[in-house]
Design a protein around this motif. Structure first.
Motif, PDB file in Angstrom:
ATOM      1  N   SER A  53       0.818  -1.215   0.000  1.00 57.48           N
ATOM      2  CA  SER A  53       0.000   0.000   0.000  1.00 57.48           C
ATOM      3  C   SER A  53       0.856   1.271   0.000  1.00 57.48           C
ATOM      4  CB  SER A  53      -0.950   0.008   1.190  1.00 57.48           C
ATOM      5  OG  SER A  53      -0.232   0.129   2.396  1.00 57.48           O
ATOM      6  N   CYS A  54       2.159   1.146   0.226  1.00 56.63           N
ATOM      7  CA  CYS A  54       3.065   2.296   0.173  1.00 56.63           C
ATOM      8  C   CYS A  54       3.360   2.717  -1.267  1.00 56.63           C
ATOM      9  CB  CYS A  54       4.372   1.986   0.892  1.00 56.63           C
ATOM     10  SG  CYS A  54       4.184   1.824   2.672  1.00 56.63           S
ATOM     11  N   PHE A  55       2.964   1.895  -2.232  1.00 63.18           N
ATOM     12  CA  PHE A  55       3.159   2.185  -3.654  1.00 63.18           C
ATOM     13  C   PHE A  55       1.782   2.412  -4.268  1.00 63.18           C
ATOM     14  CE2 PHE A  55       3.822   0.562  -8.097  1.00 63.18           C
ATOM     15  CZ  PHE A  55       4.741   1.520  -8.501  1.00 63.18           C
ATOM     16  N   SER A  56       1.520   3.634  -4.728  1.00 64.62           N
ATOM     17  CA  SER A  56       0.189   3.933  -5.252  1.00 64.62           C
ATOM     18  C   SER A  56       0.276   4.856  -6.465  1.00 64.62           C
ATOM     19  CB  SER A  56      -0.674   4.584  -4.168  1.00 64.62           C
ATOM     20  OG  SER A  56      -0.087   5.796  -3.739  1.00 64.62           O
ATOM     21  N   ILE A  57      -0.795   4.858  -7.235  1.00 59.06           N
ATOM     22  CA  ILE A  57      -0.867   5.735  -8.400  1.00 59.06           C
ATOM     23  C   ILE A  57      -1.211   7.143  -7.942  1.00 59.06           C
ATOM     24  CG2 ILE A  57      -2.156   6.228 -10.514  1.00 59.06           C
ATOM     25  CD1 ILE A  57      -2.521   3.220 -10.872  1.00 59.06           C
ATOM     26  N   ASP A  58      -0.466   8.108  -8.465  1.00 55.08           N
ATOM     27  CA  ASP A  58      -0.692   9.509  -8.142  1.00 55.08           C
ATOM     28  C   ASP A  58      -1.466  10.204  -9.262  1.00 55.08           C
ATOM     29  OD1 ASP A  58      -0.450  11.939  -6.741  1.00 55.08           O
ATOM     30  OD2 ASP A  58       1.389  12.444  -7.805  1.00 55.08           O
ATOM     31  N   ARG A  59      -1.028  10.012 -10.504  1.00 53.63           N
ATOM     32  CA  ARG A  59      -1.703  10.602 -11.657  1.00 53.63           C
ATOM     33  C   ARG A  59      -1.696   9.597 -12.801  1.00 53.63           C
ATOM     34  NH1 ARG A  59       1.779  14.779 -10.151  1.00 53.63           N
ATOM     35  NH2 ARG A  59       3.147  14.253 -11.866  1.00 53.63           N
ATOM     36  N   TYR A  60      -2.680   9.751 -13.683  1.00 54.60           N
ATOM     37  CA  TYR A  60      -2.824   8.826 -14.808  1.00 54.60           C
ATOM     38  C   TYR A  60      -3.368   9.598 -15.996  1.00 54.60           C
ATOM     39  CZ  TYR A  60      -4.459   4.699 -17.383  1.00 54.60           C
ATOM     40  OH  TYR A  60      -4.659   3.733 -18.330  1.00 54.60           O
ATOM     41  N   SER A  61      -2.771   9.406 -17.165  1.00 57.75           N
ATOM     42  CA  SER A  61      -3.354   9.990 -18.367  1.00 57.75           C
ATOM     43  C   SER A  61      -3.062   9.092 -19.560  1.00 57.75           C
ATOM     44  CB  SER A  61      -2.832  11.410 -18.615  1.00 57.75           C
ATOM     45  OG  SER A  61      -1.475  11.374 -18.979  1.00 57.75           O
ATOM     46  N   ALA A  62      -3.997   9.034 -20.445  1.00 60.91           N
ATOM     47  CA  ALA A  62      -3.850   8.260 -21.673  1.00 60.91           C
ATOM     48  C   ALA A  62      -4.575   9.005 -22.776  1.00 60.91           C
ATOM     49  CB  ALA A  62      -4.445   6.867 -21.497  1.00 60.91           C
TER      50      ALA A  62
END
Length: 174
Positions: A53-62
């Motif tokens: 859980s310490c590794f997570s998505i911050d931003r996403y774009s496609a």
């Protein structure tokens, strides 16, 4: 007599938060390379004893605007946050993230889990400093000190290393 007590304490951070990103041209007909990279990093950090859980998505774009083909390819950009509680693992983790396919990694934030108790120690040192100054002035002037009339507490976190990250060292002035 009015005096100002000053104290500072330089500490090493005990947690670091990284921002990292990956950009790739994806094919809708194949398994995502970014997903493979995420799984590789998750497996690695889990093997080090870091909670996934310490590794997570911050931003996403496609989008397809800059793709080579309008039918099956699209440009994907993802940014992640990784919080590391063991700062000794930093270099190992960064090397593995680059090896897995990340193309940009930076330190976003650093801190210390016991900052409140450290601030109290610095405050105590500052008060002792102020008291010693007041006693020195009173003794030199040949007067006796009475009761303390007022105490104002202020502190700020300073960063005295050029080119370093925000909150790089928690130096408290009291």
């Amino acid at each position: 007599i009015t005096v100002v007590g000053v104290a500072d304490k330089e500490i090493e951070p005990d947690w670091i938060q990284l921002n990292m990103s990956a950009k790739e041209t994806e094919d809708t007909n194949k398994e995502s390379g970014v997903v493979k990279m995420e799984n590789s990093i998750l497996n690695f950090i889990t093997s080090l004893g870091i909670n996934p859980s310490c590794f997570s998505i911050d931003r996403y774009s496609a989008n397809t605007k800059y793709s080579y083909s309008k039918t099956t390819k699209f440009k994907l950009s993802k940014s992640y946050i990784l919080r590391i509680e063991n700062t000794n693992l930093l270099d190992t983790i960064i090397a593995k993230c680059f090896d897995s396919g990340m193309d940009n990694i930076n330190v976003n934030q650093i801190g210390h889990s016991k900052i409140d108790s450290l601030q109290n120690l610095v405050l105590q040192d500052a008060l002792t400093s102020a008291k010693n100054k007041a006693n020195l002035i009173a003794n030199t002037m040949g007067v006796n000190l009475g009761k303390v009339i007022s105490v104002n507490e202020t502190y700020h976190v300073t960063n005295n290393r050029p080119g370093s990250y925000q909150y790089n060292d928690y130096q408290l002035d009291e």
